[in-house]
Design a protein around this motif. Structure first.
Motif, PDB file in Angstrom:
ATOM      1  N   MET A  55      -1.007  -1.630   0.330  1.00  0.00           N
ATOM      2  CA  MET A  55      -0.835  -0.872  -0.890  1.00  0.00           C
ATOM      3  C   MET A  55      -1.434   0.524  -0.685  1.00  0.00           C
ATOM      4  N   GLU A  56      -0.673   1.505  -1.006  1.00  0.00           N
ATOM      5  CA  GLU A  56      -1.096   2.900  -0.802  1.00  0.00           C
ATOM      6  C   GLU A  56      -1.563   3.503  -2.130  1.00  0.00           C
ATOM      7  N   GLN A  57      -2.730   4.200  -2.084  1.00  0.00           N
ATOM      8  CA  GLN A  57      -3.253   4.836  -3.293  1.00  0.00           C
ATOM      9  C   GLN A  57      -2.870   6.310  -3.288  1.00  0.00           C
ATOM     10  N   ASN A  58      -2.533   6.804  -4.452  1.00  0.00           N
ATOM     11  CA  ASN A  58      -2.217   8.215  -4.602  1.00  0.00           C
ATOM     12  C   ASN A  58      -3.447   8.888  -5.241  1.00  0.00           C
ATOM     13  N   VAL A  59      -4.324   9.456  -4.394  1.00  0.00           N
ATOM     14  CA  VAL A  59      -5.558  10.066  -4.868  1.00  0.00           C
ATOM     15  C   VAL A  59      -5.445  11.576  -4.716  1.00  0.00           C
ATOM     16  N   GLU A  60      -5.601  12.278  -5.850  1.00  0.00           N
ATOM     17  CA  GLU A  60      -5.544  13.737  -5.807  1.00  0.00           C
ATOM     18  C   GLU A  60      -6.905  14.268  -5.360  1.00  0.00           C
ATOM     19  N   LYS A  61      -6.918  15.100  -4.360  1.00  0.00           N
ATOM     20  CA  LYS A  61      -8.165  15.659  -3.847  1.00  0.00           C
ATOM     21  C   LYS A  61      -8.332  17.082  -4.352  1.00  0.00           C
ATOM     22  N   HIS A  62      -9.565  17.412  -4.715  1.00  0.00           N
ATOM     23  CA  HIS A  62      -9.889  18.746  -5.192  1.00  0.00           C
ATOM     24  C   HIS A  62     -10.636  19.500  -4.106  1.00  0.00           C
ATOM     25  N   GLU A  63     -10.448  20.809  -4.083  1.00  0.00           N
ATOM     26  CA  GLU A  63     -11.159  21.635  -3.110  1.00  0.00           C
ATOM     27  C   GLU A  63     -12.642  21.676  -3.460  1.00  0.00           C
ATOM     28  N   TYR A  64     -13.495  21.597  -2.449  1.00  0.00           N
ATOM     29  CA  TYR A  64     -14.946  21.613  -2.632  1.00  0.00           C
ATOM     30  C   TYR A  64     -15.425  23.044  -2.809  1.00  0.00           C
ATOM     31  N   ASP A  65     -16.199  23.271  -3.877  1.00  0.00           N
ATOM     32  CA  ASP A  65     -16.815  24.576  -4.112  1.00  0.00           C
ATOM     33  C   ASP A  65     -18.252  24.512  -3.628  1.00  0.00           C
ATOM     34  N   THR A  66     -18.589  25.328  -2.654  1.00  0.00           N
ATOM     35  CA  THR A  66     -19.938  25.357  -2.111  1.00  0.00           C
ATOM     36  C   THR A  66     -20.904  25.904  -3.156  1.00  0.00           C
ATOM     37  N   PRO A  67     -22.035  25.220  -3.380  1.00  0.00           N
ATOM     38  CA  PRO A  67     -23.023  25.746  -4.330  1.00  0.00           C
ATOM     39  C   PRO A  67     -23.552  27.101  -3.878  1.00  0.00           C
ATOM     40  N   SER A  68     -23.949  27.912  -4.842  1.00  0.00           N
ATOM     41  CA  SER A  68     -24.494  29.220  -4.499  1.00  0.00           C
ATOM     42  C   SER A  68     -25.771  29.458  -5.299  1.00  0.00           C
ATOM     43  N   LEU A  69     -26.578  30.384  -4.848  1.00  0.00           N
ATOM     44  CA  LEU A  69     -27.837  30.722  -5.485  1.00  0.00           C
ATOM     45  C   LEU A  69     -27.775  32.163  -5.956  1.00  0.00           C
TER      46      LEU A  69
END
Length: 50
Positions: A1-15
């Motif tokens: 069974m194949e899952q359809n998972v939407e991936k979001h782009e990772y935003d690097t934390p900033s200071l």
């Protein structure tokens, strides 16, 4: 069974630097009263804020 998972782009934390910690925390300076000067449960109106 194949899952359809939407991936979001990772935003690097900033200071964000707003100044030196020494300068920022001296905003309430000017009073010689410290927390230990007031007994527990002192009403807020009796506290000294500058």
């Amino acid at each position: 069974m194949e899952q359809n998972v939407e991936k979001h782009e990772y935003d690097t934390p900033s200071l964000t630097v707003h100044g030196s910690i020494e300068t920022i925390t001296q905003g309430g300076g000017g009073s010689t009263a410290i927390d230990a000067s007031f007994p527990a449960h002192t009403p807020i109106g009796d506290l000294t804020f500058s």
